[in-house]
Scaffold this motif. Structure first.
Motif, PDB file in Angstrom:
ATOM      1  N   TYR A 458      29.758  59.478  97.832  1.00  0.00           N
ATOM      2  CA  TYR A 458      30.373  59.786  99.126  1.00  0.00           C
ATOM      3  C   TYR A 458      29.655  60.995  99.720  1.00  0.00           C
ATOM      4  O   TYR A 458      30.157  62.130  99.673  1.00  0.00           O
ATOM      5  CB  TYR A 458      31.876  60.084  98.951  1.00  0.00           C
ATOM      6  CG  TYR A 458      32.599  59.008  98.158  1.00  0.00           C
ATOM      7  CD1 TYR A 458      32.887  57.776  98.742  1.00  0.00           C
ATOM      8  CD2 TYR A 458      32.995  59.231  96.843  1.00  0.00           C
ATOM      9  CE1 TYR A 458      33.549  56.789  98.016  1.00  0.00           C
ATOM     10  CE2 TYR A 458      33.654  58.255  96.120  1.00  0.00           C
ATOM     11  CZ  TYR A 458      33.929  57.033  96.700  1.00  0.00           C
ATOM     12  OH  TYR A 458      34.579  56.059  95.984  1.00  0.00           O
ATOM     13  N   TYR A 503      33.017  67.719  95.731  1.00  0.00           N
ATOM     14  CA  TYR A 503      33.652  66.977  96.817  1.00  0.00           C
ATOM     15  C   TYR A 503      34.671  67.894  97.472  1.00  0.00           C
ATOM     16  O   TYR A 503      35.469  68.542  96.781  1.00  0.00           O
ATOM     17  CB  TYR A 503      34.337  65.708  96.296  1.00  0.00           C
ATOM     18  CG  TYR A 503      33.366  64.580  95.997  1.00  0.00           C
ATOM     19  CD1 TYR A 503      32.482  64.147  96.972  1.00  0.00           C
ATOM     20  CD2 TYR A 503      33.348  63.961  94.758  1.00  0.00           C
ATOM     21  CE1 TYR A 503      31.593  63.116  96.702  1.00  0.00           C
ATOM     22  CE2 TYR A 503      32.460  62.927  94.485  1.00  0.00           C
ATOM     23  CZ  TYR A 503      31.577  62.521  95.468  1.00  0.00           C
ATOM     24  OH  TYR A 503      30.691  61.517  95.210  1.00  0.00           O
ATOM     25  N   MET A 507      38.706  62.227  95.773  1.00  0.00           N
ATOM     26  CA  MET A 507      38.101  60.894  95.852  1.00  0.00           C
ATOM     27  C   MET A 507      38.623  60.014  94.719  1.00  0.00           C
ATOM     28  O   MET A 507      39.199  60.529  93.753  1.00  0.00           O
ATOM     29  CB  MET A 507      36.566  61.013  95.757  1.00  0.00           C
ATOM     30  CG  MET A 507      35.960  61.713  96.952  1.00  0.00           C
ATOM     31  SD  MET A 507      36.205  60.742  98.445  1.00  0.00           S
ATOM     32  CE  MET A 507      35.740  61.950  99.699  1.00  0.00           C
TER      33      MET A 507
END
Length: 746
Positions: A458, A503, A507
């Motif tokens: 991502y 992140y 996620m």
């Protein structure tokens, strides 16, 4: 015993007149008479049979006929009332003058052109049209044929046949139609003898009318007997139209044979009309249609898909083998069943609604459906009738269960592959940054941090930071979060920093928190690459220092150092070349070393070059080089081959100037040679002096004065003493020379 020939009639008459006949003659007479009687009976029977056959032939073809002798007289006619026409056609007889004969256009026929006369002249006529007018004015239109009768090679008469065609006004049209029919039409007798064909018949058989007439139909195509399947034979047996189809290999055609018997007033077949239709193209079309049906059925049965044909109400009209196997019914049981017979009510209702929708809209429909645990891709295709309405619906249903599983697995693999591509792209981007010429370590760390997030699953929610010896290089918005992945940067076994990827929001869980197993390998690889990059920069700095020191040593070296490549000549040569050869390094760069070797040293130079080419080092190679001023310099060379990819491409050479040493050696050699010459001269000189002294001493004994003799003896002894000293010095010189030779000084 050979049999004697039968006696002739004259011989028999002579025998009858002879009164005195012996038994043998009587026997021969009786045999001859019996033979004559038998021959007469046979001839009479043949005559009756020939007349019957002639009458039957004339009756069969509907014609009248007459036979003339060679003088034109009628000797036989079908009926008495026809003799007038017969004699008119021959131009002879008492009634010939009462009848006029003309052509259809009104021109009179000259006596010599009458059919009988022309036949007697040897001409063969076929259907000649003539008009006959008798004394009463009655007009008769005739179709006349005439042929000569040949006996023993000579014309003995003529046969003329005619048919009254007065009432047949459409005969030319009929004849034209008959001749120009596209199909084959033939007229034959019951025994298969051909009377006539139309034009198409002659063309397909490849014969002329004259060649076909009177021959058997089967012989015209090269057969010895009638065909096994023959329409004419069937027509003769049934007395009605017979039709057969057969392939005639001699013609290479498929024919439909239609034989129609023509009966006389007694019901007997007098001749047969045979019509032949070329059905080769139709047969081929039928064969192609059957082959197409077989192919269509094969194509229908070959696929693994379920293929059925339904009417709009859902009744099954046809199905392929796959469908039959899937339903577990025979074809007979399956054909005619409805959807409600094959599926549960709810499923059958759903399928019926879809069929109705396709039948109404006239457009194909496609859907996926589960049936007994399997996934099927089904297509409904409308089939329209001649009026445009949907009369049939073709249904193809393909089992896509395995394909869907493969597609799902492929999508998963594709996703994984895309992730690996992103990871490789990240590594490739960092490699390009590291390998960029002139880039610094700080720039590498800064740009690598910007590239890092693109390698993660991502990337839009990822941030990165690289920390080296307390200095941080990070992406915009970086902050430490619980979803963090890090790897240490190690340089020569010491941890100097870390690579971190976070992140910024939660996620989905994966192998390592929200991170993939491959992402762990990626961050470790990047950290390892950065550690090796730092080591490389440090090694590069050390190498630059070492190279600088080496170059300084080389530049200051007393020896001449150079590098020479086989294809490029001298690439580098130290400044010592100026002192040794008088050339500047720029003057020799790109030149070949061999060009400056003195001719006397070329053999030794080539031997050394061969060793270098074999990859062997060369030491102590003494070569004489030409200086810029024309003088020579002696160099002692040590050569090392330059090897790349297992091939020698050049040589490193260290050359020491030994010119002075070589000159000293030459001077020393000259001195020793002079000493050798002096020693030899000393030995010769002693011998040359002693001999005269002995002579002088001997002569002094001749003098009476002791004083003079003593003085001479005293001088001789002194000279001998000098010679003795010289001999002693010669011995010492030899000892010195041997010592020098022993220790390789001379």
């Amino acid at each position: 015993m050979e049999s004697e020939p039968d006696p002739s009639a004259a011989e028999l008459l002579q025998m009858l007149r002879d009164e005195a006949l012996d038994p043998r003659s009587r026997e021969r007479l009786r045999d001859g008479i019996e033979t004559l009687v038998d021959e007469n009976r046979s001839l009479a029977a043949r005559a009756v049979r020939a007349e019957a056959e002639r009458d039957a032939l004339l009756a069969a073809i509907g014609r009248q006929g007459a036979v003339y002798d060679r003088d034109g007289r009628v000797i036989a006619a079908r009926s008495d009332e026809e003799t007038g026409i017969a004699r008119a056609l021959s131009g002879n007889g008492e009634t010939a003058g009462d009848v006029s004969v003309s052509y259809p256009d009104g021109r009179p026929v000259e006596p010599g052109d009458l059919p009988g006369d022309r036949a007697l002249a040897g001409e063969d006529l076929r259907s000649c049209r003539l008009t006959v007018r008798d004394r009463s004015g009655r007009i008769v239109r005739l179709a006349v044929s005439a042929s000569p009768v040949v006996t023993s090679g000579a014309i003995s008469g003529a046969a003329v046949t005619w048919q009254d065609v007065t009432g047949e006004e459409i005969d030319p049209l009929f004849s034209g139609l008959f001749e120009n029919l596209g199909d084959i039409v033939g007229i034959q007798f019951p025994d298969h003898t051909i009377l006539r064909y139309n034009r198409a018949g002659y063309e397909i058989l490849g014969v002329t009318p004259e060649e076909a007439k009177g021959r058997k139909c089967y012989k015209l195509i090269g057969r010895a007997g009638p065909c096994t399947v023959c329409a004419t034979d069937r027509a003769l047996a049934s007395r009605r139209l017979a039709v057969v189809e057969k392939f005639v290999p001699e013609l290479g055609r498929h024919l439909e044979c239609r034989s129609s018997p023509i009966l006389d007033e007694r019901g007997e077949v007098v001749f047969v009309i045979e019509q032949l239709y070329d059905i080769t193209d139709r047969k081929r079309a039928e064969d192609e249609r059957r082959a197409g049906e077989v192919t269509a059925r094969a194509l229908l049965d070959a696929p693994e898909e379920l293929i059925v044909l339904l009417d709009p109400e859902g009744r099954l009209i046809d199905a392929n083998e796959t469908s039959i196997r899937r339903f577990g019914l025979s074809r007979e049981s399956l054909i005619g069943t409805s959807l409600s017979d094959l599926f549960p009510p709810d499923v059958a209702g759903m399928y019926a609604a879809r069929l109705h929708e396709v039948a109404v809209s006239g457009k194909p429909a496609r859907f996926e459906d589960m049936w007994e645990g399997r996934l099927y891709d089904t297509v409904l295709y409308p089939v329209r009738g001649a009026d445009g309405t949907v009369t049939r619906i073709a249904v193809t249903s393909r089992d896509i269960t395995d394909r869907r599983r493969v597609e799902d697995a492929l999508r998963s693999l594709t996703h994984d592959l895309n992730e690996r591509v992103k990871e490789l792209s990240c590594l490739y981007g960092i490699s390009r940054i590291v390998e960029r010429p002139g880039i610094s370590l700080d720039e590498i760390f800064r740009e690598a941090a910007l590239v890092l997030p693109s390698g993660w699953q991502y990337p839009e929610d990822a941030a990165a930071r690289i920390t080296i010896r307390g200095r941080g290089f990070e992406t915009e918005g970086f902050r430490e979060t619980p979803w963090r992945q890090a790897s240490p940067v190690v340089v020569h076994g010491e941890m100097v920093g870390a690579v971190e990827v976070c992140y910024i929001r939660e996620m989905p869980e994966a192998d390592e928190g929200p991170f993939l197993r491959e992402e762990r390998a990626l961050v470790d690889t990047v950290a390892g690459r950065l550690g090796r990059t730092i080591e490389l920069f440090q090694a590069r700095e050390h190498l630059e220092k070492t190279e600088s020191q080496f170059r300084e040593i080389t530049q200051q070296s007393f020896d001449m150092i150079y590098t020479c490549y086989h294809d490029g000549g001298i690439a580098y040569i130290s400044p010592a070349v100026i002192r040794i050869l008088g050339y500047t390094p720029g003057e020799l760069t790109g030149r070949k070393c061999r060009d400056y070797v003195a001719p006397s040293s070329l053999p030794v130079w080539e031997e050394g070059r061969k060793k270098v080419v074999r990859g062997e080092p060369v030491e102590g190679l003494e070569i004489e080089f030409r200086r810029k001023d024309g003088s020579v310099a002696f160099l002692e060379l040590n050569e090392s081959p330059i090897v790349r990819e297992r091939s020698v491409i050049g040589v490193h050479v260290v050359g020491r100037d030994v010119t002075e040493r070589k000159q000293n050696e030459q001077l020393r050699q000259q001195a020793f040679e002079q000493i050798e010459r002096n020693i030899e001269q000393f030995a010769i000189l002693g011998d040359h002096i002693r001999q005269p002294l002995q002579v002088i001493l001997g002569m002094s004994e001749l003098f009476d004065e002791e004083r003079i003799t003593g003085r001479i003896r005293e001088q001789v002894d002194r000279i001998n003493g000098y010679i003795t000293d010289l001999d002693r010095g010669w011995i010492e010189s030899r000892q010195v020379r041997e010592f020098l030779r022993k220790h390789e000084l001379a």
